[in-house]
Enzyme design. Structure first.
Site, PDB file in Angstrom:
ATOM      1  N   LEU A   1     -36.797  29.435 -29.237  1.00 54.23           N
ATOM      2  CA  LEU A   1     -36.082  29.944 -29.715  1.00 54.23           C
ATOM      3  C   LEU A   1     -35.681  29.242 -27.830  1.00 54.23           C
ATOM      4  O   LEU A   1     -36.860  29.919 -27.198  1.00 54.23           O
ATOM      5  CB  LEU A   1     -35.327  31.013 -29.705  1.00 54.23           C
ATOM      6  CG  LEU A   1     -35.561  31.042 -31.353  1.00 54.23           C
ATOM      7  CD1 LEU A   1     -35.985  33.476 -30.972  1.00 54.23           C
ATOM      8  CD2 LEU A   1     -33.925  31.186 -31.949  1.00 54.23           C
TER       9      LEU A   1
ATOM     10  N   SER B   1     -35.759  28.224 -19.969  1.00 54.06           N
ATOM     11  CA  SER B   1     -37.002  26.662 -19.629  1.00 54.06           C
ATOM     12  C   SER B   1     -38.189  27.771 -19.727  1.00 54.06           C
ATOM     13  O   SER B   1     -39.205  27.441 -18.765  1.00 54.06           O
ATOM     14  CB  SER B   1     -37.062  26.518 -18.738  1.00 54.06           C
ATOM     15  OG  SER B   1     -35.062  25.999 -18.266  1.00 54.06           O
ATOM     16  N   ARG B   2     -38.433  28.728 -20.679  1.00 53.58           N
ATOM     17  CA  ARG B   2     -40.405  29.676 -20.357  1.00 53.58           C
ATOM     18  C   ARG B   2     -40.782  30.121 -19.071  1.00 53.58           C
ATOM     19  O   ARG B   2     -41.635  29.577 -18.635  1.00 53.58           O
ATOM     20  CB  ARG B   2     -41.193  28.313 -20.843  1.00 53.58           C
ATOM     21  CG  ARG B   2     -41.024  27.789 -22.805  1.00 53.58           C
ATOM     22  CD  ARG B   2     -40.810  29.429 -23.361  1.00 53.58           C
ATOM     23  NE  ARG B   2     -40.676  28.823 -24.639  1.00 53.58           N
ATOM     24  CZ  ARG B   2     -39.866  29.208 -25.557  1.00 53.58           C
ATOM     25  NH1 ARG B   2     -38.514  29.233 -25.394  1.00 53.58           N
ATOM     26  NH2 ARG B   2     -39.979  28.714 -27.184  1.00 53.58           N
ATOM     27  N   LEU B   3     -39.734  29.996 -18.068  1.00 49.35           N
ATOM     28  CA  LEU B   3     -39.619  30.582 -16.915  1.00 49.35           C
ATOM     29  C   LEU B   3     -39.546  32.178 -16.780  1.00 49.35           C
ATOM     30  O   LEU B   3     -39.087  32.876 -16.194  1.00 49.35           O
ATOM     31  CB  LEU B   3     -39.395  29.888 -15.933  1.00 49.35           C
ATOM     32  CG  LEU B   3     -39.112  28.773 -15.678  1.00 49.35           C
ATOM     33  CD1 LEU B   3     -38.437  28.213 -14.221  1.00 49.35           C
ATOM     34  CD2 LEU B   3     -41.085  28.288 -15.066  1.00 49.35           C
TER      35      LEU B   3
END
Length: 213
Positions: free
Chosen positions: A10, A190-192
């Site tokens: 997600l 962006s998984r940041l």
């Protein structure tokens, strides 16, 4: 059937988090997030994964419900003679994890656990539904039983013994977790992800900083 789990993901984007956004006290900040989870009516907002370590060095975890935040400590209740209780008595270090996917948030708590005073356990036990109080007597938690009928029979036996008032079993009560490390995780694109960690200092204050995701 083969499951393609590599493509299950997600994108998180609801909110941001920075150390400057957070309160100076870790437990106070946790209460803010917990209240927001309650207000948002996420499923089981007080459910937490409790991780402990046994005498054999093996970790174990299970879901338990948070039942109080008092004097900077997190409270839950259980059977002292259960596998969980035996592990906590052997090694008081514990880790808690809350996950609220609807808010794209996670909280990790590490600290030491201790039994609460008997009168605190008595007060909470008295607030439980009658059948739940009977269940605390009927279930020798974590012990092997031959069938569910054993539980039903024991519950009926204790119900006959305590038709109105059910006293707290001596083997059942509360634990208070005194945190020394608390991490707040907010999902980001962006998984940041945003991660803010609090570390308890010798003077009793908290130092907070940002961690890489």
């Amino acid at each position: 059937m083969s499951l393609n789990l590599a493509d299950v993901r997600l994108e998180y984007s609801k909110k941001e988090l920075s150390p400057e956004d957070c309160l100076p006290d870790a437990v106070a900040q946790f209460e803010v997030w917990l209240n927001e989870a309650l207000t948002a009516q996420v499923p089981e907002p007080t459910a937490m994964n409790v991780a402990s370590v046994g005498a054999d060095g093996r970790p174990a975890s299970r879901i338990v419900l948070l039942k109080g935040v008092e004097d900077g400590q997190l409270l839950f209740y259980t059977n002292y003679l259960s596998r969980k209780g035996q592990q906590l008595d052997h090694n008081p270090h514990v880790a808690l994890t809350f996950f609220w996917p609807e808010l794209e948030r996670q909280v990790r708590v590490e600290g030491k656990v201790a039994r609460v005073a008997p009168e605190v356990s008595d007060a909470y036990f008295a607030s439980r539904p009658y059948t739940s109080r009977l269940g605390a007597w009927a279930s020798e938690q974590s012990s092997e039983i031959s069938s569910k009928a054993v539980l039903v029979t024991r519950a009926a036996m204790f119900g006959a013994r305590h038709p109105i008032n059910v006293p707290r079993p001596p083997h059942w009560g509360g634990y208070a977790v005194a945190p020394d490390r608390v991490e707040f995780w907010q999902g980001r694109p962006s998984r940041l992800h945003d991660r803010v960690v609090y570390i308890l200092q010798l003077d009793g204050g908290w130092q907070r900083s940002r961690l890489a995701p």
